[in-house]
Design an enzyme around this catalytic site. Structure first.
Site: not given
Length: 336
Positions: A277, A176, A307
């Site tokens: 995501d 991320s 995610h």
């Protein structure tokens, strides 16, 4: 809290993400600074039933803490994971996720220790400074300073508590926001040389990375109400990191948006993305841009996953597969 869509998720994944969305931390778009700081202190226990979800810590891996000095004198905490070995092991620098706002090295003990054992490598996880107290590019600068010191001042950092490693074999990894930072560092450090004269950074492993601060990826709207991360959260994280009204130049600055950087000659990459995501297309677009620049890249989309899946592999049918791919690609590029 905005409505969430759990359609298409595996049963275990759906149950866990429903629980996390309902009972977890205050959503970032609603969180005060006090909420954010309290969230940073959270650490999941390393025993069942929690470890059934996060996975166990790596066996035989020694965990220790050290510091690396940044350019402004700040002592950047790092958490080190060292498997037993009778030879110098490669170095993997891990940059944790959390939207540049929350997260900590301690939260990543399960993943980082398992990577240390599986590669095998000495893993150094960086506790870079977080927004909104420290906005862009502070996180980048902290991570740059740590990696540069690990390669160029090996004797000093080892003496300061970092386990011994091979500075000619360095990989970057992150999820991320950490994937964003890893991609940025791969560009910034493409010319960094190890003691043997070869490029020090041999590989970048990017797990659902954020790469475009203009938020132009179609998946942001497609998965606007996804579990774990929503479109509203994406905007809130960006505002904390770049400020409420970033200019176009700030949004396209390669220090925050690696998609707009010079990709030629950067280290080979693994890019893992999740179908459900909002920033899925940040990863797929970045992988395509790397390929167009002639960079070897392996890109994998994990169908039905949201995610954050790397942090809860026990609740994802493909969790072990994704982690095996991650460790295998790092091993392939860092093996002496």
């Amino acid at each position: 809290m905005s409505r969430r869509s759990y359609q298409g998720l595996p049963v275990r994944t759906g149950l866990l993400t429903r629980y996390l969305d309902a009972m977890g931390r205050t959503p970032i778009e609603e969180a005060s600074l006090e909420d954010i700081r309290a969230s940073r202190e959270q650490v999941y226990p390393a025993w069942p039933p929690f470890s059934w979800i996060t996975g166990p810590t790596g066996r035989g891996v020694r965990i220790s803490d050290a510091h690396v000095r940044a350019r402004d004198g700040h002592r950047v905490p790092v958490r080190c994971y060292a498997p037993a070995s009778d030879r110098p092991l490669p170095l993997l620098v891990y940059l944790h996720g959390g939207g540049w706002v929350w997260g900590s090295t301690f939260m990543y003990d399960p993943l980082c220790s398992r990577l240390a054992a599986a590669v095998p490598a000495v893993v150094v996880s960086v506790d870079y400074r977080l927004a909104p107290e420290h906005r862009s590019p502070q996180a980048v600068l902290d991570c740059l300073d740590v990696v540069t010191a690990l390669v160029q001042d090996r004797a000093t950092v080892v003496a300061d508590g970092v386990p011994a490693y091979d500075p000619d074999q360095v990989g970057l990894a992150g999820d991320s926001a950490g994937g964003n930072l890893s991609a940025v560092l791969a560009q910034q450090l493409r010319d960094l040389r190890g003691p043997g004269g070869e490029p020090a950074v041999r590989h970048q492993a990017l797990i659902y990375p954020a790469t475009d601060m203009t938020l132009a990826s179609p998946s942001i709207r497609e998965n606007a109400h996804a579990p774990i991360l929503t479109e509203a959260a994406v905007h809130a994280f960006r505002a904390h990191y770049l400020g409420d009204a970033p200019t176009e130049d700030q949004l396209r600055d390669p220090l925050s948006s690696p998609l707009f950087g010079d990709l030629e000659g950067v280290a080979p990459a693994l890019v893992q993305v999740a179908e459900k995501d909002p920033i899925r297309d940040d990863g797929t677009r970045y992988a395509a841009a790397l390929q167009a620049a002639g960079v070897p890249v392996r890109a994998t989309e994990y169908v039905g996953l949201p995610h954050g899946f790397a942090s809860f592999p026990g609740a994802c049918p493909a969790g072990k597969q994704a982690e095996s791919e991650l460790a295998g690609e790092i091993r392939r590029h860092l093996a002496p």
